[in-house]
Design a protein around this motif. Structure first.
Motif, short mmCIF file in Angstrom:
data_model
loop_
_atom_site.label_atom_id
_atom_site.label_comp_id
_atom_site.label_asym_id
_atom_site.label_seq_id
_atom_site.Cartn_x
_atom_site.Cartn_y
_atom_site.Cartn_z
N ASP A 75 0.71 -1.25 0.18
CA ASP A 75 -0.26 0.05 0.18
C ASP A 75 1.80 1.29 -0.27
O ASP A 75 0.62 2.34 0.82
N ARG A 118 -6.15 -4.47 1.51
CA ARG A 118 -5.42 -2.93 2.44
C ARG A 118 -5.71 -2.12 4.24
O ARG A 118 -5.51 -1.11 3.99
N SER A 119 -7.56 -2.78 4.33
CA SER A 119 -7.81 -1.89 5.16
C SER A 119 -8.55 -3.36 6.83
O SER A 119 -9.62 -2.39 7.38
N ALA A 434 -9.33 0.79 1.54
CA ALA A 434 -8.38 1.64 0.38
C ALA A 434 -7.80 2.62 2.04
O ALA A 434 -9.20 2.32 3.34
#
Length: 488
Positions: A75, A118-119, A434
């Motif tokens: 990321d 990614r979260s 995200a």
């Protein structure tokens, strides 16, 4: 002449034989595992044609103890200020619009096989609490949680749950952890790895192929390093699992097993009584064969695999560990947890960029790429979920601790990390969730450890209604959340 301690109705058992048989139990295996282990011995390279293999569901959970920085891997924030974006640059993957770190080129080429979340985050920046949360799939710590040691009141690990509720494919243990237990450099055992309230009999099979070393980290022998350059020599060898005790087996449950065997020479009569109850005579020769048959050792001694295979995975602890995981899944183990490095190997408070660039990313990228290639070519990737995560991410801002490190790094960060997933029905090339502009917090699709655990359980075909029982027989739901959406 009959031995007064051993009735004539039973054959005498030599001390060596008794100790050998006892070592099977110390490994975490019962006599009922012998048949499966002999089956494993017959396929050391697991080269059975895909069409001949039974269909199954399995998981390889790759754990990066210490915590991988999301900014430096999956990321990246190239438009952020220098103190946020760090030294590494992103490269494009085979998936349009998805970029990862330049030092993971093998994974970039294979992005059609994997996806990212990614979260995922939780509430702690503490190593031990983070380990417990991510290894058990529970954001809530158990009452009286002790970060310094595992306790019988801890939640069971994902491996322990999977080993208790999935269906057996043969007599092999259903869950394994390799190549070593997670032990802090001080010698204390990290909580979250065991069966906890399920009872120690439900602990996963711990395969000790890598001896403990207090201050050396990484993929030895070629990529080992010390976070703080303390100069302690590391002469470890990665070896086939020994059927004897190794460092780290100091957990009270295991200590009790040792105490049961400490006076074997004087307890022939008791051993013979237990032998009758356990049909020991029927399996005695099998037990000795397990300990002495070179085929059994060869099945797990990946350092003796074909040169071409070792070269593809890497002749180091990371490569050998993932190769062993692949063989175990093929042989019948449903969940294999692979600790890439001992406790806190990925804890890059300082010297982060040289350690990641030179010692951590190269063997990880190579071994994981080889694992993908093998599973995809054999058709097994469809049936095998691969998950890679740590106990947390790392801080957006780079810091320097000059009293300990020459170069900067990042500190602990529980609010978010990037989780890597592939196979087991996961579609490749997807990104779930995200983070904000500095990679500090999720801004879409926030996930928790419960969601990751549910993703694993779902990939193993565990029904949503399934429960596990604690040591006193009380039922508990396997699922504490929903699988991460958007991956399948």
């Amino acid at each position: 002449m009959s031995n007064p301690a051993c009735p004539s109705g039973h054959p005498r058992i030599a001390r060596r034989t008794a100790i050998q048989a006892g070592r099977i139990g110390l490994l975490g295996l019962g006599m009922n595992h012998l048949t499966g282990l002999h089956a494993l011995a017959g396929q050391p390279g697991s080269d059975t044609p895909p069409a001949a293999r039974p269909q199954f569901k399995a998981c390889i959970y790759i754990f990066l103890s210490g915590g991988l920085g999301q900014h430096d891997s999956f990321d990246m924030k190239p438009s952020a200020p220098a103190e946020i974006r760090g030294e590494f640059r992103p490269i494009s993957t085979a998936t349009p619009g998805t970029q990862i770190c330049e030092h993971l080129p093998g994974l970039a080429l294979r992005s059609n096989l994997w996806s990212l979340c990614r979260s995922l985050g939780h509430s702690t920046n503490d190593h031990s609490a983070g380990h417990h949360m991510m290894l058990t799939g529970r954001s809530d710590l158990p009452p009286g949680f002790n970060p310094s040691a595992p306790r019988p009141q801890d939640w069971p690990s994902i491996a322990a749950v999977a080993g208790s509720v999935t269906a057996a494919r043969n007599n092999l243990p259903l869950a394994a952890v390799l190549p070593e237990q997670l032990v802090h450099y001080s010698g204390r055992i990290i909580p979250g790895q065991y069966a906890g309230v399920m009872g120690h009999r439900r602990n996963p099979w711990f395969i000790e192929a890598s001896p403990f070393h207090a201050t050396s980290y990484g993929a030895f022998p070629g990529y080992k390093f010390d976070h703080q350059d303390r100069g302690n020599p590391d002469r470890r060898l990665f070896e086939a699992p020994s059927l004897s005790l190794s460092h780290g087996l100091t957990h009270p449950h295991l200590s009790r097993r040792v105490s049961l065997l400490s006076n074997l020479e004087q307890q022939c009569a008791k051993l013979e009584f237990a032998a009758a109850a356990e049909r020991f005579d029927q399996y005695r020769q099998g037990a000795i064969s397990l300990l002495t048959d070179p085929k059994v050792r060869g099945a797990l001694d990946v350092t003796r695999a074909e040169d071409s295979v070792q070269d593809r995975y890497g002749r180091n602890s990371f490569g050998w560990s993932l190769l062993m995981a692949r063989r175990l899944v093929e042989a019948g183990v449903n969940l294999v947890q692979v600790n890439l490095g001992n406790d806190e190997t990925w804890d890059t408070h300082g010297n982060a960029f040289p350690h990641l660039r030179d010692s951590l990313f190269p063997p990880t990228d190579k071994a994981l790429s080889a694992l993908f290639d093998d599973l995809a070519e054999s058709g097994l990737l469809e049936h095998t979920l691969i998950v890679m995560a740590g106990e947390f991410g790392r801080t957006p801002k780079i810091t320097l601790l000059p009293s300990h490190y020459k170069y900067p790094g990042r500190d602990h960060w529980g609010p978010v990390q990037s989780v890597f997933l592939a196979g087991g029905g996961v579609q490749g090339g997807r990104v779930v969730g995200a983070t904000d502009d500095i990679g500090a917090y999720p801004i879409t699709d926030p996930q928790r450890p419960e969601n990751l655990a549910a993703t694993i359980y779902n990939a193993l075909n565990i029904p949503a209604t399934m429960s596990w029982q604690d040591e006193v027989g009380r039922p508990h739901h396997v699922y504490s959340g929903e699988p991460i959406p958007g991956l399948v």
